[in-house]
Design an enzyme around this catalytic site. Structure first.
Site, PDB file in Angstrom:
ATOM      1  N   GLU A  59      37.655  37.968  52.959  1.00  0.00           N
ATOM      2  CA  GLU A  59      38.967  37.332  52.848  1.00  0.00           C
ATOM      3  C   GLU A  59      40.024  38.344  53.268  1.00  0.00           C
ATOM      4  OE1 GLU A  59      40.096  35.710  49.007  1.00  0.00           O
ATOM      5  OE2 GLU A  59      41.800  34.709  49.940  1.00  0.00           O
ATOM      6  N   CYS A 117      41.137  32.063  48.507  1.00  0.00           N
ATOM      7  CA  CYS A 117      42.368  31.264  48.370  1.00  0.00           C
ATOM      8  C   CYS A 117      43.187  31.221  49.648  1.00  0.00           C
ATOM      9  CB  CYS A 117      43.228  31.813  47.238  1.00  0.00           C
ATOM     10  SG  CYS A 117      42.489  31.584  45.624  1.00  0.00           S
ATOM     11  N   ASN A 170      38.007  25.637  49.099  1.00  0.00           N
ATOM     12  CA  ASN A 170      37.594  26.904  48.486  1.00  0.00           C
ATOM     13  C   ASN A 170      37.320  26.705  47.005  1.00  0.00           C
ATOM     14  OD1 ASN A 170      37.208  29.712  47.994  1.00  0.00           O
ATOM     15  ND2 ASN A 170      39.300  29.802  47.257  1.00  0.00           N
ATOM     16  N   GLU A 171      38.276  27.067  46.194  1.00  0.00           N
ATOM     17  CA  GLU A 171      38.031  27.039  44.747  1.00  0.00           C
ATOM     18  C   GLU A 171      38.784  25.844  44.162  1.00  0.00           C
ATOM     19  OE1 GLU A 171      39.688  30.351  42.395  1.00  0.00           O
ATOM     20  OE2 GLU A 171      37.626  31.062  42.265  1.00  0.00           O
TER      21      GLU A 171
HETATM   22  O1  AHR Z   1      38.368  36.988  45.504  1.00  0.00           O
HETATM   23  C1  AHR Z   1      39.709  36.821  45.176  1.00  0.00           C
HETATM   24  C2  AHR Z   1      40.054  35.371  44.864  1.00  0.00           C
HETATM   25  O2  AHR Z   1      39.377  34.940  43.728  1.00  0.00           O
HETATM   26  C3  AHR Z   1      39.636  34.387  45.909  1.00  0.00           C
HETATM   27  O3  AHR Z   1      40.564  34.293  46.919  1.00  0.00           O
HETATM   28  C4  AHR Z   1      39.566  33.104  45.152  1.00  0.00           C
HETATM   29  O4  AHR Z   1      38.664  32.185  45.711  1.00  0.00           O
HETATM   30  C5  AHR Z   1      39.225  33.534  43.755  1.00  0.00           C
HETATM   31  O5  AHR Z   1      40.079  32.986  42.829  1.00  0.00           O
END
Ligand code: AHR
Length: 660
Positions: A53, A246, A377-378
């Site tokens: 990321e 994120c 993603n999350e």
């Molecule tokens: O790894 C850092 C963040 O943690 C990532 O962007 C996200 O997916 C998670 O909340």
């Protein structure tokens, strides 16, 4: 030393109920029994991978080797990173011009130079520029001469403003042109700056002012930082997840990651803010933007270079639920879904398909063989399920062979997880992405997490995990040995359950020592150096010793998952013909132990052992001691099928024995 009791005494103590199995283990030497003929399940090639990321200056300021910050004046404050230089009251000025919103990067700088010498601009780089003695640096800019006669004197200077490289570029012509030059450094400097002096007078327009080391990964011009990619390649990763995280979601939809804006000519890629820019008050990085010089084409190329399956994660019409929670109405999701379909064509399509043609034009006519894709993603909640279903329907209809990764939210349990898990299982999702940022103890206690998972349901992707020494995303977290050791212990459980767990990756991956927002991180770097944390070595030792099949492993006839602090699992590698045993001792005492390897006609006379250990759980690697905790090699003789091993306190070892 452990006192060895006569067996008769132990049996009578057990019978009298005076000893538990754990106590019994404490009284006897632990024996690990591996049966190499008892195959439990294959290990997927994707088992151990990388989560990438652009956080912590991971891409811009990190692996993307561009040394100039804000090269095209597109940051919110157009001169961020730049400073005017003026000697002897030289007469010169800078004005930022904007060519209009129809362009991706509409701004350029206009320099009006009225003194023949003494006026210039300087770029500070990403917390300075890392420059190495004797190495070449490619300087370039787009420029046109509006009037006059000007030559650029381009210099690198050290922290004391002493010149360590220089070159001259005469400018000519009223049309935009690319000018290039090479700077060769006479000294090494972590905090260099790029100075550009205007010699002569006139009006000059300039844009995309860039400086790259010539020594990049595979020496590609405008490429990636070689030392950082090498650390990734050394992991022998099974997959590369990109671009996050994120960052996929954006804090709001307008700043979500859009892959189509990250391909094609690098200069035309629209620069936008990085969502981690001001995310954490304790770690503000207002100069964090995304140039997308590392875009989706480069991510695919990187995956190919390091032998990893590409795993792009796409925005599913939802911005970050920790921030704005902005969503696209389900009826308006089509462009987002189309992006996903087009990405598969970009990666896999023939060169006469619309997007395959774009890939070929960028230099890669052969397909990238994309097999995996993440939807969101999350994410969590009903909104996610609604959108996931629409994505899955469209993608499966056209590309049934592509396996989809779906989100199980930010936590490994609790309300959000408990809602999504059964729903996605009901939808027969391919792969569920679990995230756990938890305390080291959580990892130790969860070593059996997957032992009772449904063997016929979706596969698991442990997509983001890292033990947090203090608290989740606390600035005080440390990549210490306690965290790494707990991850190593937990990973025995991932490996043992390789029929269910098909993928796993630590997160986040990179952190710039002066530009980070989130800790802990797998690899730390500054402008000149980089090092793997103990957590990195744990990941590497698993991945480089993946094996092909999980085989039966017990500790005194039980699953080895924490008795007297011991965790273990074994695999065989049918290609290299080896038995590979991983053992973690989380206790403070050395354990005299034995590994018995059954099910093999003949074993080699000795085993190769790689040990990661430290008596100090708080110890972490640093720039001064980058390999403080790193694998040590040793060889131990077998006695027939038995291998006597002493398990050092707080240690993780990987044992390899050849099957003859
Ligand atoms: O790894 C850092 C963040 O943690 C990532 O962007 C996200 O997916 C998670 O909340």
């Amino acid at each position: 030393m452990i006192a060895i009791q006569p067996m008769k005494t132990i049996v009578s103590l057990l019978a009298a109920g005076c000893l538990s199995t754990g106590q019994l283990l404490a009284q006897t030497n632990p024996v690990f029994t591996v049966n190499a003929a008892q195959i439990k399940t294959p290990v997927q090639k994707t088992m151990w991978g990388i989560f990438f990321e652009d956080i912590n200056f991971g891409a811009d300021g990190g692996i993307y080797a561009e040394l100039v910050k804000n090269r095209s004046f597109e940051f919110a404050a157009p001169l961020m990173g730049w400073k005017e230089l003026r000697q002897n009251n030289a007469n010169g000025s800078i004005l930022i011009n904007n060519r209009g919103e129809q362009l991706n990067n509409p701004r350029f700088a206009r320099f009006t130079v009225r003194s023949a010498a003494g006026y210039g601009i300087s770029n500070e780089g990403f917390r300075g520029m890392g420059i190495k003695q004797g190495e070449g640096y490619d300087f370039s800019l787009q420029a046109r001469v509006v009037e006059g006669n000007v030559t650029l004197r381009v210099e690198l200077v050290n922290a004391a403003n002493e010149k360590i490289a220089s070159t001259s570029l005469p400018l000519s012509g009223k049309d935009w042109k690319k000018y290039t030059g090479t700077l060769t450094a006479s000294a090494t400097e972590a905090k260099a700056k790029l100075n550009i002096w205007f010699e002569g007078t006139g009006i000059i327009d300039a844009d995309i002012i860039s400086l790259f080391p010539q020594k990049t990964w595979k020496n590609r011009p405008g490429g990636l930082r070689a030392d950082l990619v090498q650390l990734l390649a050394d992991m022998k990763p099974g997959f590369l997840r990109f671009p996050g995280g994120c960052i996929v979601e954006g804090r709001e939809l307008a700043t979500r990651y859009q892959w189509k804006k990250t391909i094609g000519a690098v200069d035309d890629r629209e620069v936008i803010v990085n969502r981690w820019n001001t995310e954490f008050r304790h770690k503000l990085t207002p100069d964090y933007f995304q140039s997308f010089g590392l875009g989706f084409y480069e991510y695919f190329l990187l995956s190919e270079d390091i032998g990893a399956e590409p795993l792009p994660i796409l925005n599913c019409g939802m911005a970050c639920q920790f921030n704005s929670s902005e969503v696209v109405p389900a009826e308006e999701l089509d462009p987002y879904i189309q992006d996903a379909l087009d990405l598969i064509e970009f990666a896999n399509g023939t060169t006469d398909s619309k997007w395959g043609k774009v890939r070929a034009a960028m230099g890669h006519p052969a397909p990238f063989n994309l097999k995996l894709m993440g939807v969101g993603n999350e994410q969590w909640g009903e909104q996610y399920v609604e959108r996931y279903k629409l994505f899955a329907k469209a993608i499966k209809a056209k590309y049934p062979e592509v396996k989809l990764v779906s989100s199980l939210g930010p936590n490994p349990n609790g309300e959000l997880f408990d809602y999504l898990d059964p729903v996605l299982r009901g939808l027969k999702a391919d792969i569920l992405d679990e995230h756990y940022y938890r305390a080291p103890d959580w990892f130790l206690n969860q070593a059996k997490r997957y032992d009772n998972y449904d063997r016929n349901g979706p596969k698991i992707f442990a997509g983001e995990y890292a033990a947090q020494s203090k608290a989740i995303a606390s600035a005080e977290n440390s990549n210490n040995w306690q965290c790494a050791l707990s991850e190593a212990a937990f990973m025995t459980g991932l490996e043992r359950n390789a029929d269910v767990v098909h993928m796993a990756s630590y997160a986040p991956l990179f952190a710039h020592a002066e530009g980070w927002q989130w800790t802990p991180d797998l690899i730390w770097f500054n402008n000149l150096q980089s090092y793997g944390t103990p957590n990195y070595y744990v990941q590497k030792m698993y991945s480089a010793n993946r094996g092909t099949h999980v085989v039966s492993t017990t500790l005194n006839n039980e699953t080895a998952a924490g008795q007297i602090g011991l965790y273990a699992n074994a695999v065989i590698d049918t290609v290299s013909k080896e038995v590979i045993v991983k053992i973690v001792n989380t206790s403070a005492t050395p354990q005299t132990s034995e590994v018995v390897i059954n099910g093999v006609k003949k074993l080699d006379k000795s085993a190769a052992i790689e040990v990661l250990k430290s008596g100090d759980l708080q110890l972490a690697n640093t720039f001064a001691r980058p390999a403080g905790i790193s694998p040590q090699q040793q060889t131990i003789a077998l006695k027939g099928k038995k291998l006597p091993v002493t398990l050092a306190p707080y240690s993780f070892q990987v044992i390899r024995v050849k099957m003859l």
